[in-house]
Write a protein that holds these residues in place. Sequence first.
Motif, mmCIF file in Angstrom:
data_model
loop_
_atom_site.group_PDB
_atom_site.id
_atom_site.type_symbol
_atom_site.label_atom_id
_atom_site.label_comp_id
_atom_site.label_asym_id
_atom_site.label_seq_id
_atom_site.Cartn_x
_atom_site.Cartn_y
_atom_site.Cartn_z
ATOM 1 N N TYR A 367 -4.711 5.689 17.644
ATOM 2 C CA TYR A 367 -4.546 6.945 16.473
ATOM 3 C C TYR A 367 -5.867 6.588 15.655
ATOM 4 N N LEU A 368 -6.187 7.609 14.950
ATOM 5 C CA LEU A 368 -7.526 7.721 13.908
ATOM 6 C C LEU A 368 -7.075 6.544 12.679
ATOM 7 N N ALA A 369 -8.046 5.875 12.479
ATOM 8 C CA ALA A 369 -7.677 4.986 11.388
ATOM 9 C C ALA A 369 -7.931 5.906 10.002
ATOM 10 N N ASP A 370 -6.978 6.531 9.569
ATOM 11 C CA ASP A 370 -6.848 7.444 8.450
ATOM 12 C C ASP A 370 -5.574 6.789 7.761
ATOM 13 N N LEU A 371 -5.994 5.831 6.951
ATOM 14 C CA LEU A 371 -4.838 5.125 6.324
ATOM 15 C C LEU A 371 -4.845 5.062 4.725
ATOM 16 N N CYS A 372 -3.785 4.680 4.102
ATOM 17 C CA CYS A 372 -3.810 4.620 2.729
ATOM 18 C C CYS A 372 -3.031 3.270 2.339
ATOM 19 N N LEU A 373 -3.353 2.482 1.639
ATOM 20 C CA LEU A 373 -2.676 1.078 0.960
ATOM 21 C C LEU A 373 -2.089 1.579 -0.115
ATOM 22 N N VAL A 374 -0.735 1.302 -0.323
ATOM 23 C CA VAL A 374 0.066 1.467 -1.566
ATOM 24 C C VAL A 374 0.292 0.606 -2.309
ATOM 25 N N ASP A 375 -0.096 0.176 -3.521
ATOM 26 C CA ASP A 375 0.303 -0.927 -4.524
ATOM 27 C C ASP A 375 1.845 -1.005 -4.636
ATOM 28 N N LEU A 376 2.303 -2.202 -4.473
ATOM 29 C CA LEU A 376 3.722 -2.194 -4.460
ATOM 30 C C LEU A 376 4.108 -2.965 -5.672
ATOM 31 N N HIS A 377 3.307 -3.414 -6.482
ATOM 32 C CA HIS A 377 3.499 -4.080 -7.587
ATOM 33 C C HIS A 377 3.672 -2.884 -8.839
ATOM 34 N N ARG A 378 4.555 -2.080 -8.751
ATOM 35 C CA ARG A 378 4.930 -0.887 -9.558
ATOM 36 C C ARG A 378 6.273 -0.578 -9.806
ATOM 37 N N ALA A 379 6.717 -0.251 -10.909
ATOM 38 C CA ALA A 379 8.170 -0.079 -11.087
ATOM 39 C C ALA A 379 8.835 0.917 -10.137
ATOM 40 N N ALA A 380 8.060 1.806 -9.445
ATOM 41 C CA ALA A 380 8.695 2.862 -8.360
ATOM 42 C C ALA A 380 8.957 1.909 -7.187
ATOM 43 N N PHE A 381 8.472 0.786 -6.905
ATOM 44 C CA PHE A 381 8.851 0.093 -5.536
ATOM 45 C C PHE A 381 9.451 -1.233 -6.051
ATOM 46 N N THR A 382 10.175 -1.280 -7.123
ATOM 47 C CA THR A 382 10.932 -2.493 -7.555
ATOM 48 C C THR A 382 12.303 -2.040 -7.801
ATOM 49 N N PRO A 383 13.478 -2.315 -7.099
ATOM 50 C CA PRO A 383 13.408 -3.042 -5.854
ATOM 51 C C PRO A 383 13.036 -2.200 -4.730
ATOM 52 N N ASN A 384 12.544 -2.497 -3.395
ATOM 53 C CA ASN A 384 11.978 -1.947 -2.549
ATOM 54 C C ASN A 384 13.090 -2.127 -1.382
ATOM 55 N N PHE A 385 14.185 -1.528 -1.421
ATOM 56 C CA PHE A 385 15.340 -1.494 -0.269
ATOM 57 C C PHE A 385 14.667 -0.660 0.814
ATOM 58 N N ASN A 386 14.065 0.517 0.361
ATOM 59 C CA ASN A 386 13.720 1.483 1.325
ATOM 60 C C ASN A 386 12.121 2.053 0.893
ATOM 61 N N PHE A 387 10.956 1.686 1.548
ATOM 62 C CA PHE A 387 9.673 2.061 1.370
ATOM 63 C C PHE A 387 9.546 3.440 1.371
ATOM 64 N N ILE A 388 9.862 4.253 2.215
ATOM 65 C CA ILE A 388 9.670 5.774 2.256
ATOM 66 C C ILE A 388 10.561 6.457 1.361
ATOM 67 N N SER A 389 11.851 6.069 0.972
ATOM 68 C CA SER A 389 12.673 6.549 -0.089
ATOM 69 C C SER A 389 11.902 6.496 -1.551
ATOM 70 N N ASN A 390 11.476 5.198 -1.766
ATOM 71 C CA ASN A 390 10.710 4.960 -3.051
ATOM 72 C C ASN A 390 9.620 5.830 -3.251
ATOM 73 N N LEU A 391 8.797 5.960 -2.182
ATOM 74 C CA LEU A 391 7.372 6.554 -1.988
ATOM 75 C C LEU A 391 7.923 7.974 -2.151
ATOM 76 N N VAL A 392 8.819 8.609 -1.677
ATOM 77 C CA VAL A 392 9.232 10.009 -1.729
ATOM 78 C C VAL A 392 9.649 10.432 -3.183
ATOM 79 N N TYR A 393 10.847 9.645 -3.460
ATOM 80 C CA TYR A 393 11.333 10.086 -4.619
ATOM 81 C C TYR A 393 11.177 9.216 -5.993
ATOM 82 N N ALA A 394 10.533 8.246 -5.916
ATOM 83 C CA ALA A 394 10.075 7.568 -7.173
ATOM 84 C C ALA A 394 8.574 7.339 -7.619
#
Length: 436
Positions: A367-394
């Motif tokens: 697949y094409l290398a169209d990618l984004c790196l997400v900074d996890l050192h943020r309140a929105a990803f703490t705790p990170n039980f479910n990454f997709i849930s945090n990305l979409v909702y938080a």
Amino acid sequence: MKDDIIPDSQVPTSGGRRGILIKNILLPDMSIRDIAISGKYITQIGENLSVSADKIIDGTGKAVIPGLVNGHTHAAMTLFRGFGDDLPLMTWLKEKIWPYEAKLTEEDIYWGSKLACLEMIKSGTTSFYDMYYWLGVTAGVVDEMGLRACLSTTCFDHFESELGEKCKADTIRFLSENTGYSDRIQFGLAPHAIYTVSGNLLKWANQFSAENNLPLHIHVGETEVEVNDCLRDHGCTPVRYLNRLGVLSPRMVIAHGIYIDDEEIKMLADHDVKVVHNPASNMKLASGAEFKFMEMQAAGITVGLGTDGCASSNNLDMVESMKLGALLGKALRKDPQATPAEDMFRAATLNGATIMNSKAGKIAPGYLADLCLVDLHRAAFTPNFNFISNLVYAANGSCIDTVICDGKIIMENKYVNGEEEILERAAGCAYDLIKR
């Protein structure tokens, strides 16, 4: 997760670039892997990869997602952000947008499009489907900024035959003259809407797109006024009208599609028409909330996600658009299980890439290398039980740290080269435009 490696014989050629190696990155399935990129493609995903690379990125404390795809926007309308807010759609168009769009210059389009590309990069979008004017200028900007885009030349005739003939000639001339851009850029046709484009021009656009294998992008079913006017003028609803004209096809991409009933959903599915949901602008313009995401998905329709232009949604943040789409769908149905985060994430990535006809939207070899790196050192990803849930909702687009498009880094550590000048020049163009 099984490590993914494709044989050298199946790896697309790199064009002389050794590529990028991302180490210890969190994937959306919550596994930690390395990702090897050669040229513009992902070639390997696995643990402790040992490959030669020009650039090694330490992914510790970060996650990776496919680049987001904005399925419907009007890029240079960044210049109208905050201008004419809180008005009904047709009042907004006739009194605030169309009169000032008539005054746009090439320089306005250049800096407005640059601002749009900057904003999209900063919030994790690597591909966008645009409908606007001066597409040659926008194409040059997309080339410069390193993004991927489908740019659609906008058609209006306002039911006047002379304007229709001019639109045809302008479209043919533009598409014949504008060649030589990066393969990240494709062109298409955009008959604006059934209330601005005659049936004859719609049929011509469909035939021309078929003959030249071009996508067709159109606003459909956006407001109750549009539906009522269609019933008055044509004796049927908008999708039925398009079906009667014989213009529904796999090449067609519908923006909005709020006022579409179950029978029309079947018509769209039967013709493999794609639909792009724009929750932010639909809510802000009070166009309607009844987008049938789950019903369209169940019928087999490819549903993407978009922001619309900044004049009506005020930003181009696709992370925010995922949240709005998910919450709107739940509230509409009074069902917390409707429009789940995973479905919205797919709409903004793989479905969007399908609409763009590009092999992107998925983190997998080949697949094409169209990618984004997400900074996890943020309140929105703490705790990170479910990454997709945090990305979409938080989270929101500010969580994006690094962006890779076509195997090239276009933002690193939240910085895009030249961003200060883009902000200054775009603001200057916007103020000058309104003074005119």
